[in-house]
Design a protein around this motif. Sequence first.
Motif, PDB file in Angstrom:
ATOM      1  N   LEU A 249     -38.670  10.317   6.777  1.00 15.01           N
ATOM      2  CA  LEU A 249     -39.226  11.134   5.702  1.00 15.01           C
ATOM      3  C   LEU A 249     -39.907  10.249   4.669  1.00 15.01           C
ATOM      4  CD1 LEU A 249     -39.422  13.830   4.036  1.00 15.01           C
ATOM      5  CD2 LEU A 249     -37.152  13.273   3.148  1.00 15.01           C
ATOM      6  N   THR A 250     -41.156  10.573   4.338  1.00 18.83           N
ATOM      7  CA  THR A 250     -41.840   9.895   3.239  1.00 18.83           C
ATOM      8  C   THR A 250     -42.026  10.885   2.105  1.00 18.83           C
ATOM      9  OG1 THR A 250     -44.044  10.445   4.090  1.00 18.83           O
ATOM     10  CG2 THR A 250     -43.064   8.371   4.821  1.00 18.83           C
ATOM     11  N   SER A 251     -41.832  10.407   0.878  1.00 18.93           N
ATOM     12  CA  SER A 251     -41.912  11.297  -0.276  1.00 18.93           C
ATOM     13  C   SER A 251     -42.320  10.498  -1.506  1.00 18.93           C
ATOM     14  CB  SER A 251     -40.555  11.977  -0.522  1.00 18.93           C
ATOM     15  OG  SER A 251     -40.584  12.752  -1.708  1.00 18.93           O
ATOM     16  N   LEU A 252     -43.034  11.171  -2.401  1.00 16.69           N
ATOM     17  CA  LEU A 252     -43.388  10.548  -3.684  1.00 16.69           C
ATOM     18  C   LEU A 252     -42.210  10.560  -4.642  1.00 16.69           C
ATOM     19  CD1 LEU A 252     -46.964  12.072  -4.192  1.00 16.69           C
ATOM     20  CD2 LEU A 252     -46.364   9.798  -3.333  1.00 16.69           C
ATOM     21  N   GLN A 253     -41.204  11.389  -4.328  1.00 20.02           N
ATOM     22  CA  GLN A 253     -40.014  11.470  -5.159  1.00 20.02           C
ATOM     23  C   GLN A 253     -38.946  10.516  -4.629  1.00 20.02           C
ATOM     24  OE1 GLN A 253     -40.203  13.296  -7.900  1.00 20.02           O
ATOM     25  NE2 GLN A 253     -42.248  13.960  -7.244  1.00 20.02           N
ATOM     26  N   PRO A 254     -38.518   9.534  -5.410  1.00 21.51           N
ATOM     27  CA  PRO A 254     -37.582   8.519  -4.891  1.00 21.51           C
ATOM     28  C   PRO A 254     -36.216   9.071  -4.517  1.00 21.51           C
ATOM     29  CG  PRO A 254     -37.868   8.283  -7.261  1.00 21.51           C
ATOM     30  CD  PRO A 254     -38.901   9.270  -6.811  1.00 21.51           C
ATOM     31  N   GLN A 255     -35.826  10.219  -5.060  1.00 21.82           N
ATOM     32  CA  GLN A 255     -34.502  10.767  -4.787  1.00 21.82           C
ATOM     33  C   GLN A 255     -34.586  12.019  -3.916  1.00 21.82           C
ATOM     34  OE1 GLN A 255     -31.855   9.068  -5.621  1.00 21.82           O
ATOM     35  NE2 GLN A 255     -33.117   7.548  -6.675  1.00 21.82           N
ATOM     36  N   SER A 256     -35.476  12.042  -2.960  1.00 23.86           N
ATOM     37  CA  SER A 256     -35.624  13.206  -2.093  1.00 23.86           C
ATOM     38  C   SER A 256     -34.471  13.273  -1.089  1.00 23.86           C
ATOM     39  CB  SER A 256     -36.958  13.142  -1.342  1.00 23.86           C
ATOM     40  OG  SER A 256     -37.080  14.246  -0.487  1.00 23.86           O
ATOM     41  N   ASP A 257     -33.690  14.343  -1.144  1.00 22.80           N
ATOM     42  CA  ASP A 257     -32.575  14.513  -0.208  1.00 22.80           C
ATOM     43  C   ASP A 257     -32.645  15.882   0.455  1.00 22.80           C
ATOM     44  OD1 ASP A 257     -31.995  16.001  -2.407  1.00 22.80           O
ATOM     45  OD2 ASP A 257     -29.943  15.274  -2.664  1.00 22.80           O
ATOM     46  N   LEU A 258     -33.862  16.346   0.734  1.00 26.40           N
ATOM     47  CA  LEU A 258     -34.050  17.678   1.308  1.00 26.40           C
ATOM     48  C   LEU A 258     -33.292  17.843   2.614  1.00 26.40           C
ATOM     49  CD1 LEU A 258     -37.907  18.149   0.772  1.00 26.40           C
ATOM     50  CD2 LEU A 258     -36.065  19.281  -0.483  1.00 26.40           C
ATOM     51  N   PHE A 259     -33.224  16.782   3.392  1.00 25.98           N
ATOM     52  CA  PHE A 259     -32.611  16.860   4.710  1.00 25.98           C
ATOM     53  C   PHE A 259     -31.279  16.121   4.763  1.00 25.98           C
ATOM     54  CE2 PHE A 259     -37.098  17.612   5.143  1.00 25.98           C
ATOM     55  CZ  PHE A 259     -37.173  18.653   6.055  1.00 25.98           C
ATOM     56  N   GLY A 260     -30.624  16.037   3.628  1.00 25.72           N
ATOM     57  CA  GLY A 260     -29.341  15.353   3.565  1.00 25.72           C
ATOM     58  C   GLY A 260     -29.497  13.910   3.109  1.00 25.72           C
ATOM     59  N   LYS A 261     -28.388  13.232   2.982  1.00 22.01           N
ATOM     60  CA  LYS A 261     -28.398  11.849   2.514  1.00 22.01           C
ATOM     61  C   LYS A 261     -28.949  10.936   3.597  1.00 22.01           C
ATOM     62  CE  LYS A 261     -25.412   8.244   0.605  1.00 22.01           C
ATOM     63  NZ  LYS A 261     -26.311   8.036  -0.547  1.00 22.01           N
ATOM     64  N   PRO A 262     -30.005  10.194   3.316  1.00 25.07           N
ATOM     65  CA  PRO A 262     -30.606   9.316   4.345  1.00 25.07           C
ATOM     66  C   PRO A 262     -29.705   8.131   4.663  1.00 25.07           C
ATOM     67  CG  PRO A 262     -31.659   8.961   2.222  1.00 25.07           C
ATOM     68  CD  PRO A 262     -30.738  10.132   2.040  1.00 25.07           C
ATOM     69  N   GLU A 263     -29.760   7.666   5.906  1.00 23.84           N
ATOM     70  CA  GLU A 263     -28.990   6.494   6.297  1.00 23.84           C
ATOM     71  C   GLU A 263     -29.588   5.224   5.713  1.00 23.84           C
ATOM     72  OE1 GLU A 263     -28.505   6.268  10.498  1.00 23.84           O
ATOM     73  OE2 GLU A 263     -27.586   8.247  10.685  1.00 23.84           O
ATOM     74  N   ARG A 264     -30.921   5.170   5.640  1.00 29.11           N
ATOM     75  CA  ARG A 264     -31.595   4.014   5.069  1.00 29.11           C
ATOM     76  C   ARG A 264     -32.765   4.474   4.219  1.00 29.11           C
ATOM     77  NH1 ARG A 264     -31.980  -0.476  10.004  1.00 29.11           N
ATOM     78  NH2 ARG A 264     -29.745  -0.459  10.557  1.00 29.11           N
ATOM     79  N   VAL A 265     -33.044   3.728   3.163  1.00 26.63           N
ATOM     80  CA  VAL A 265     -34.142   4.058   2.256  1.00 26.63           C
ATOM     81  C   VAL A 265     -34.990   2.812   2.062  1.00 26.63           C
ATOM     82  CG1 VAL A 265     -34.783   4.895  -0.032  1.00 26.63           C
ATOM     83  CG2 VAL A 265     -32.713   5.774   1.081  1.00 26.63           C
ATOM     84  N   PHE A 266     -36.323   3.010   2.091  1.00 19.43           N
ATOM     85  CA  PHE A 266     -37.255   1.902   1.895  1.00 19.43           C
ATOM     86  C   PHE A 266     -38.263   2.272   0.818  1.00 19.43           C
ATOM     87  CE2 PHE A 266     -35.683   1.729   6.207  1.00 19.43           C
ATOM     88  CZ  PHE A 266     -35.385   0.385   6.402  1.00 19.43           C
ATOM     89  N   HIS A 267     -38.746   1.274   0.131  1.00 28.28           N
ATOM     90  CA  HIS A 267     -39.794   1.457  -0.879  1.00 28.28           C
ATOM     91  C   HIS A 267     -41.078   0.798  -0.364  1.00 28.28           C
ATOM     92  CE1 HIS A 267     -41.749   1.877  -4.752  1.00 28.28           C
ATOM     93  NE2 HIS A 267     -42.047   0.584  -4.734  1.00 28.28           N
ATOM     94  N   VAL A 268     -42.154   1.550  -0.393  1.00 30.78           N
ATOM     95  CA  VAL A 268     -43.449   1.044   0.100  1.00 30.78           C
ATOM     96  C   VAL A 268     -44.399   0.907  -1.085  1.00 30.78           C
ATOM     97  CG1 VAL A 268     -45.388   1.434   1.652  1.00 30.78           C
ATOM     98  CG2 VAL A 268     -43.090   2.200   2.313  1.00 30.78           C
ATOM     99  N   GLU A 269     -44.953  -0.294  -1.249  1.00 32.26           N
ATOM    100  CA  GLU A 269     -45.913  -0.523  -2.338  1.00 32.26           C
ATOM    101  C   GLU A 269     -46.854  -1.639  -1.956  1.00 32.26           C
ATOM    102  OE1 GLU A 269     -45.970  -1.241  -7.209  1.00 32.26           O
ATOM    103  OE2 GLU A 269     -44.089  -1.326  -6.077  1.00 32.26           O
ATOM    104  N   HIS A 270     -48.175  -1.373  -2.120  1.00 34.42           N
ATOM    105  CA  HIS A 270     -49.215  -2.371  -1.821  1.00 34.42           C
ATOM    106  C   HIS A 270     -49.069  -2.935  -0.399  1.00 34.42           C
ATOM    107  CE1 HIS A 270     -50.271  -2.040  -5.973  1.00 34.42           C
ATOM    108  NE2 HIS A 270     -49.149  -2.610  -6.403  1.00 34.42           N
ATOM    109  N   GLY A 271     -48.714  -2.079   0.548  1.00 36.39           N
ATOM    110  CA  GLY A 271     -48.621  -2.491   1.933  1.00 36.39           C
ATOM    111  C   GLY A 271     -47.323  -3.187   2.291  1.00 36.39           C
ATOM    112  N   GLY A 272     -46.447  -3.408   1.313  1.00 35.64           N
ATOM    113  CA  GLY A 272     -45.168  -4.052   1.582  1.00 35.64           C
ATOM    114  C   GLY A 272     -44.046  -3.046   1.694  1.00 35.64           C
TER     115      GLY A 272
END
Length: 276
Positions: A249-272
Amino acid sequence: MPPQAVGVPGLRAGGTTARINGATAGSLTELSQAFPVQVIDPGIHKLVEEGGFRRRRWMDWAVFHVEPGFADAWVRYTRAVKQRNAALRHQPAQAAAWDPEVARLGEHIAESRRNMLDPLQPFWVQTVASLCGLEVELHYSRGWSQDLPLAQALADSRVRDHAKGQTHSGPHRADVLLRMGGRPAREVLSRGQQKLVAIAMTLAQIRLLQERTALAPTLLLDDPAAELDGAHLLRFIEEVGRLNCQLVLTSLQPQSDLFGKPERVFHVEHGGVEPV
């Protein structure tokens, strides 16, 4: 099919490579077979709104995973049609020489698509009803008259083909017709309804694959709440939850839990990409 480890590491020199169980993937076909992926993004309504190319691609994704020889047949058919078209433009008398190959492969491709779409219907009816309650019919148009073998259709359209320099009959002109109340769905549905219908097409397809194969497709959801009201978003979440497949799941909202608590979370910025 036993579980396979798939990795797509970046290369220092730029670009990417792919590995399957530690070995470099030999082709995109091999990677696609090992790692089937479907995407639902804000532009998915185009599957309903636009022309047949997108729907052929949607259709062939499932056929590719259900029938191992389909990709090879499609490549050989496409090559034969290109050769026939070139002959139509530059050596019209030679064009008919390609008809047997185009007809043989075209009939095979059309039958493969039919064999996927027929068993899809129950999943389609249930999913579209659950998501939006709309009675949208899904029909297959194979790309030439249902009353003729492709060889005859090619012969009948030869004068027109010569005049235009292209082949007008065959599975490259197939479509999945979506109709509601006897009219094309794109003419009567709102943008939001088109999105729900396109989502239903995607989810029904994944459910079919899970029943007919040992594959567990990964579903990529890009900003899934866009253009969906609360009630329809809830139905969407429920339908996705029934798939029991891997979600990204990709979202502009950092705390998106629409589909339950994610197992892993990543932050994407400037291609990183960084783990959170």
